[in-house]
Design an enzyme around this catalytic site. Structure first.
Site, PDB file in Angstrom:
ATOM      1  N   ASP A 123       0.852  -1.193   0.000  1.00 10.76           N
ATOM      2  CA  ASP A 123       0.000   0.000   0.000  1.00 10.76           C
ATOM      3  C   ASP A 123       0.885   1.239   0.000  1.00 10.76           C
ATOM      4  OD1 ASP A 123      -1.917   1.965   0.283  1.00 10.76           O
ATOM      5  OD2 ASP A 123      -3.119   0.791   1.692  1.00 10.76           O
ATOM      6  N   ARG A 181      -0.315   4.342  -0.816  1.00  7.64           N
ATOM      7  CA  ARG A 181      -1.163   5.529  -0.881  1.00  7.64           C
ATOM      8  C   ARG A 181      -0.810   6.554   0.206  1.00  7.64           C
ATOM      9  NH1 ARG A 181      -6.815   2.413  -1.077  1.00  7.64           N
ATOM     10  NH2 ARG A 181      -5.671   1.204   0.466  1.00  7.64           N
TER      11      ARG A 181
END
Ligand SMILES: [Zn+2]
Length: 196
Positions: free
Chosen positions: A126, A128
């Protein structure tokens, strides 16, 4: 340096309701949208920070629940008469990009789950960031949100960048056989809460 620059602000009638759409250019090199219903200024605003998913949002892919979650969030702010959906470009495949996401799908076709399909490519599970989403909410005058998400990491990301999260509102979307394994992996390996 400013994180985001507001560019356009227009009326946007959709099948989910009639919204206002505000466009931004951001320091991350992407162009993002905020879909706004009613007055977004103040506290306890119903909100979603939606990660772009071309296959789910535009193509109706059943491999993930993104398209259903986006539609649900837009309907929810329309019904409430107030709210914001921030549509985050560059969040495709939890930040690895569209081409790498499809490569990860290829590896999943070979039996890996969504987490391992990233790590064997040498990619983060991840990647983000939520600074831009928080800046967009701040630009709209949002002070605190009831965040429509099953992912506590999103809430933490917003809080780190100055947006108060009053509550996490689970998004309950229909489970489909094609996405069951993916949704289970998000709960077992990525800390998502099970929406029941
Ligand atoms: Zn998706």
């Amino acid at each position: 340096m400013m994180l985001v620059e507001r560019v356009g602000d227009a009326r946007l009638p959709t099948v989910h309701g009639e919204f206002r759409v505000v466009s931004y250019r951001a320091h991350d090199g992407h162009e993002h949208l905020a879909i706004v219903e009613g007055d977004p200024t103040g506290t306890s605003v119903l909100a979603r920070v939606h990660s772009e998913c071309m296959t789910g949002d535009a193509l109706g892919s059943l491999k993930c629940d993104c398209g259903d979650q986006l539609a649900h969030a837009l309907r929810a702010i329309a019904v409430e008469g107030r709210g914001v959906v921030v549509y985050m470009r560059g969040h495709e495949g939890r930040g690895i990009g569209l081409a790498n996401k499809i490569k990860a799908y290829e590896l999943q076709d070979g039996g890996l789950d969504t987490v391992d399909a990233n790590t064997v490519q040498g990619l983060p599970v991840d990647a983000r960031q939520y600074d831009v989403a928080a800046a967009i909410l701040g630009d709209l005058g949002v002070e605190s949100v009831r965040l429509m998400s099953n992912n506590p990491v999103k809430a933490t990301g917003l809080v780190e960048h100055g947006i108060v999260v009053d509550a996490l509102v689970p998004l309950v979307v229909p489970s489909r056989p094609e996405s069951e394994h993916y949704l289970r992996t998000k709960i077992d390996r990525l800390g998502h809460v099970a929406a029941t």
